[in-house]
Write an enzyme that holds these catalytic residues in place. Structure first.
Site, short mmCIF file in Angstrom:
data_model
loop_
_atom_site.label_atom_id
_atom_site.label_comp_id
_atom_site.label_asym_id
_atom_site.label_seq_id
_atom_site.Cartn_x
_atom_site.Cartn_y
_atom_site.Cartn_z
N ASP A 231 -16.67 -0.67 -18.75
CA ASP A 231 -16.41 0.74 -19.08
C ASP A 231 -17.58 1.61 -18.62
O ASP A 231 -18.74 1.27 -18.82
CB ASP A 231 -16.26 0.82 -20.61
CG ASP A 231 -15.74 2.15 -21.09
OD1 ASP A 231 -14.61 2.50 -20.72
OD2 ASP A 231 -16.45 2.84 -21.85
N GLU A 286 -23.19 -18.75 -14.08
CA GLU A 286 -23.51 -19.90 -14.93
C GLU A 286 -22.23 -20.63 -15.34
O GLU A 286 -22.29 -21.73 -15.87
CB GLU A 286 -24.23 -19.44 -16.22
CG GLU A 286 -25.60 -18.85 -15.99
CD GLU A 286 -26.10 -18.09 -17.22
OE1 GLU A 286 -25.52 -18.26 -18.33
OE2 GLU A 286 -27.05 -17.32 -17.06
#
Ligand code: GLC
Length: 578
Positions: A231, A286
């Protein structure tokens, strides 16, 4: 041939402006469906949508044939801005359910082959967030205040705001605190809020803020999400010194600056934001699989937007330039070309979007006079009302054009039913803070956020088990309910379903794009070839005759027949086997 028909033109030749891109990551050509949780489906009958409601209706999305679902915020929040004011980034708001409900929804979506993207709101928190409450309780200059944008005011006793910035929802972007004994000589401090006063901006120069959001990303990645919609991705870093700016900020910058607003001020698109996204890219790395970040960044020109999707930053950015383009063949060609060329330059997929929870739905927008600077983010009873039939016809044509384009496309819940905005909502039901902060000068975005109609003959049109809906549904929604459209030839749902199936089968998302030579400069016709499909959109009054023997794959409305052959009527798009 009647005099008004446009004779057939060979659909061969032309300039390829985008090469085929057989990328491997799913998001490169995905069709992603936005669920606005409070308005999708209500599981418990309180009139507000929730996570169990979403889970119960995921079959609809699988049937439709989208690849992924993006959920607007469902986190703990006082709902001052419909959940874009978060008090706990790791908790589900009780109105929407529990973390277990989220896990169940995620599991069911994955079972159906749908990826799940959640919304991240990093520019600001709610004023009820524990950090902001700590900041209010702490002294000026404290560590707690440093997590937000507190400043002394200007003028005698600091009585004037630190600068002249305006909130995107109207009124000043600064609010002053109540006095405390340990205030400095400038008196009570002010805090910055680019949106509502209940949405204080976080200070992204603060290391703790950065660490916290990396941790929030991991929290949801650990719960199996496939990505994040970010956002106000262009807003987190403000120009040093927070200089005055005389422009008018606007979330939705209409095409040609239509609503007089701009997003080029010192609060937006600062170079410093990119460091944040490079760090987040590493967090996603990751995890296994292809996770993605999509930027909600209202920036221009498009070359600035491309910076958000460089190889080591986000994966996608919403293409709002496409959304605000008027129903005009030349302008559509220009924005498609610019979008593909600009994103190709950084190796990112282009995205396409026509509607979301912040703008007037395209079935209503396109029902307004195309030459007028229509309101982008709200139509009220006192405004010129859209022509519903024209709007729907154009919306279907625009969508069929959009779904042929290479890259990734976003759909907003309900557009697959052809829903218009509710354009005559009474003021006393409105909830958008923009309505209140502008004292009604802007009606706000409630009209595009109406609870969905699922079953025409049920109370609340089947939104939930009771007749309660947090906003009233217009009568026009009954005939558009999902159960009235499933399996019905020519319904908007079946049009979307058909187009999505063909898009997948023909690999349009990965295709190259060529402007068909014979129509390359046509004032009223958009004609392109993607993969092995030719797409024609007729935006003019005269029907366009198709070449003899053209094999029609799908059309957004009925085609007509004349002595010269099959013709494409006004405001209609067709896909033809190339
Ligand atoms: C984004 C959201 C919008 C919200 C604003 C503040 O633009 O899409 O709905 O009001 O951010 O968070």
């Amino acid at each position: 041939m009647t005099r008004t028909e446009r004779p057939a033109v060979p659909l061969t030749g032309g300039d390829q402006i985008h090469a085929p891109a057989p990328g491997t990551e799913w998001w490169r050509d995905a069709v992603i469906y936005q669920v606005y949780p409070r308005s999708f489906a209500d599981g418990n009958g309180d009139g507000m949508g929730d996570l169990p409601g979403i889970t119960s209706r995921l079959d609809h999305l699988a049937k439709l044939g989208v690849d992924a679902v993006w959920l607007s915020p469902f986190y703990r929040s006082p709902q001052k801005d419909a959940g874009y004011d978060v008090t706990d980034y790791r908790q589900v708001d009780p109105r929407f359910g529990t973390l277990d409900d989220f896990d169940a929804m995620r599991a069911r979506a994955h079972e159906l082959g749908l990826r799940v993207i959640v919304d991240l709101v990093p520019n600001h928190s709610s004023d009820q967030h524990v950090w902001f409450q700590e900041a209010l309780a702490a002294a000026p200059g404290s560590l707690a205040r440093d997590r937000y944008m507190f400043r002394d005011g200007k003028g005698a006793d600091g009585a004037e705001p630190p600068n002249n910035w305006q909130s995107i929802f109207g009124g000043p972007a600064w609010t002053r605190l109540a006095p405390r004994e340990d205030d400095g000589p400038a008196g009570p401090q002010w805090y910055l809020h680019l949106f509502d006063s209940s949405q204080p901006d976080l200070n992204w120069d603060n290391a703790e803020v950065r660490a916290e959001f990396e941790d929030v990303l991991r929290f949801w990645l650990d719960r199996g999400v496939d990505g994040f919609r970010v956002d106000v991705a262009h807003g987190m870093i403000k120009e040093t010194g927070l200089p005055d700016w005389d422009g008018k900020v606007a979330m939705v910058e209409g095409s040609d600056g239509a609503n007089g607003g701009s997003n080029e001020g010192p609060m937006f698109d600062q170079d410093g934001v990119h460091e944040i996204y490079r760090a987040w890219h590493k967090v996603l790395d990751e995890y296994d699989g292809d996770r993605c970040l999509v930027a909600e960044a209202w920036v221009s020109p498009m070359s600035r937007l491309a910076r958000y999707v460089r190889e080591d930053e986000m994966q996608q950015a919403f293409n709002f330039a496409f959304l605000v383009t008027k129903w005009n063949a030349g302008k559509l060609r220009d924005v498609v070309t610019e979008s593909l060329e600009t994103m190709d330059a950084v190796g990112a997929p282009t995205t396409w979007v026509l509607s979301n929870h912040d703008v007037v739905r395209h079935a209503s927008r396109l029902g307004l006079d195309e030459t007028a600077d229509g309101p982008m983010n709200g139509i009220g009873p006192a405004d010129v009302q859209p022509d519903a039939e024209l709007g729907l016809r154009r919306a279907r044509a625009a969508t069929l054009l959009m779904l042929s384009l290479p890259g990734s496309a976003y759909l907003y819940q309900g557009e697959e039913l052809g829903l218009p905005d509710h354009t005559t909502l009474p003021d006393d039901v409105r909830q958008d803070p923009a309505f209140f902060r502008t004292h009604g000068a802007e009606v706000g975005r409630d009209g595009c956020r109406i609870p969905l109609p699922w079953e025409a003959d049920r109370p609340g049109l089947g939104f939930g088990p009771s007749d309660a809906t947090w906003l009233p549904q217009p009568e026009s929604y009954r005939a558009l309910a999902a159960d009235q459209q499933y399996g019905v030839d020519g319904s908007t749902f079946e049009l979307y379903r058909g187009a999505l199936g063909l898009r997948r089968a023909e690999r349009l998302g990965q295709g190259g794009l060529t402007w068909v030579a014979g129509y390359a400069d046509a004032a009223d016709v958009v004609a392109l070839r993607v993969a092995d499909v030719i797409v024609l959109s007729n935006l003019g009054a005269a029907p366009v005759v198709l070449p003899e023997g053209a094999e029609v794959l799908i059309a957004s409305g009925p085609l007509t027949e004349s002595a010269e052959g099959i013709a494409l009527p006004t405001d209609t798009t067709v896909w033809i086997r190339g």
